[in-house]
Scaffold this active site. Structure first.
Site: not given
Ligand code: 0O2
Length: 233
Positions: A88, A152, A171
């Site tokens: 992606r 985070h 993370e």
């Molecule tokens: P999983 O299965 O929990 O690992 P990206 O990771 O590239 O899509 P970015 O900016 O690097 O985006 O990530 P960010 O904003 O630091 O957030 C990454 C993780 O935070 C997500 O991992 C979720 O665990 C959590 N998170 C972020 N936003 C939300 C939200 O709106 N709702 C919920 N429930 N969790 C959130 P993954 O990989 O999506 O999922």
């Protein structure tokens, strides 16, 4: 990289059926083994971070007379999730590229009762001289537009193998129980729902996040009052 460049599943099946056991072993050794090794390194890094929080919890609980941490959870991204995110984001699907570009393969979630404990733990963790901060996102001070709150960190931590030292990224997500409850439910409601959720549901979820944040503020006040009360009596 696709196993065969033809892109035809039928041809791929035929060619696979022609492969000898030896060839399959060679293929697994070439492609799967380096990935398995990388995942083992992430597991080691995750364990080190988890231990650091268990140690902090032990030490701070003596100082505060209560455990600042409710739970520490760990998770390793599934191969499907790693490949989905790598493609992606447009990065090459190689083990080196995955290690370089994907920061959240190893995840540690620290759940506390109070928001102030999140900042105490973050400071204590980042002061440790083997931890290097790569990125910090404070979604508590600046919540996401859907109401999501959490702090985070992406950090680097060394792991010591039998003949080398490696530095791995982990993370760390800090949440209060209220934030974690909301995020877990929200994730369940959205998960694999390609059609999304209605605007009404979005609003409802946002309001629930605000109620959670208000509860956290009130609990923090209660904690302060309880501490003052104890110090006067
Ligand atoms: P999983 O299965 O929990 O690992 P990206 O990771 O590239 O899509 P970015 O900016 O690097 O985006 O990530 P960010 O904003 O630091 O957030 C990454 C993780 O935070 C997500 O991992 C979720 O665990 C959590 N998170 C972020 N936003 C939300 C939200 O709106 N709702 C919920 N429930 N969790 C959130 P993954 O990989 O999506 O999922």
């Amino acid at each position: 990289m696709a196993l065969f460049e033809s892109g035809s599943p039928a041809l791929e099946k035929l060619l696979l059926s022609q492969l000898s056991r030896q060839k399959i072993k060679q293929f697994v050794g070439y492609y799967a083994q380096p990935y398995k090794e990388l995942m083992a390194y992430y597991r080691c890094a995750m364990m080190s971070v988890e231990t650091k929080f268990n140690v902090l919890n032990e030490e701070l609980s003596l100082q505060y007379d209560r455990n600042p941490i409710e739970t520490v959870k760990t998770r390793l991204k599934t191969p499907e999730s790693v490949l989905e995110k790598t493609s992606r984001k447009g990065f090459p699907l190689t083990v080196d590229s995955i290690e370089e570009n994907i920061n959240d393969i190893a995840g540690v979630r620290v759940i506390t009762s109070f928001v102030s404990d999140i900042y105490t733990l973050t400071d204590a963790f980042l002061k440790q001289d083997d931890i290097r901060l790569i990125e910090k996102k404070d979604y508590i001070k600046e919540p996401k537009s859907n109401g999501y709150r959490s702090l985070h960190l992406i950090v680097e931590i060394p792991i010591f193998l039998h003949n080398e030292k490696k530095t791995m990224k982990v993370e760390v997500q800090f949440r209060t129980t209220a934030m974690d409850w909301w995020a877990t439910v929200e994730h369940k409601l959205r998960y694999k729902k390609d059609y999304g959720i209605s605007e009404q549901m979005e609003r409802e979820l946002y309001e629930c996040a605000e109620i959670g944040a208000d509860l956290d503020r009130r609990m923090e006040e209660l904690r302060k009052s309880a501490e003052e009360y104890i110090s006067w009596n």
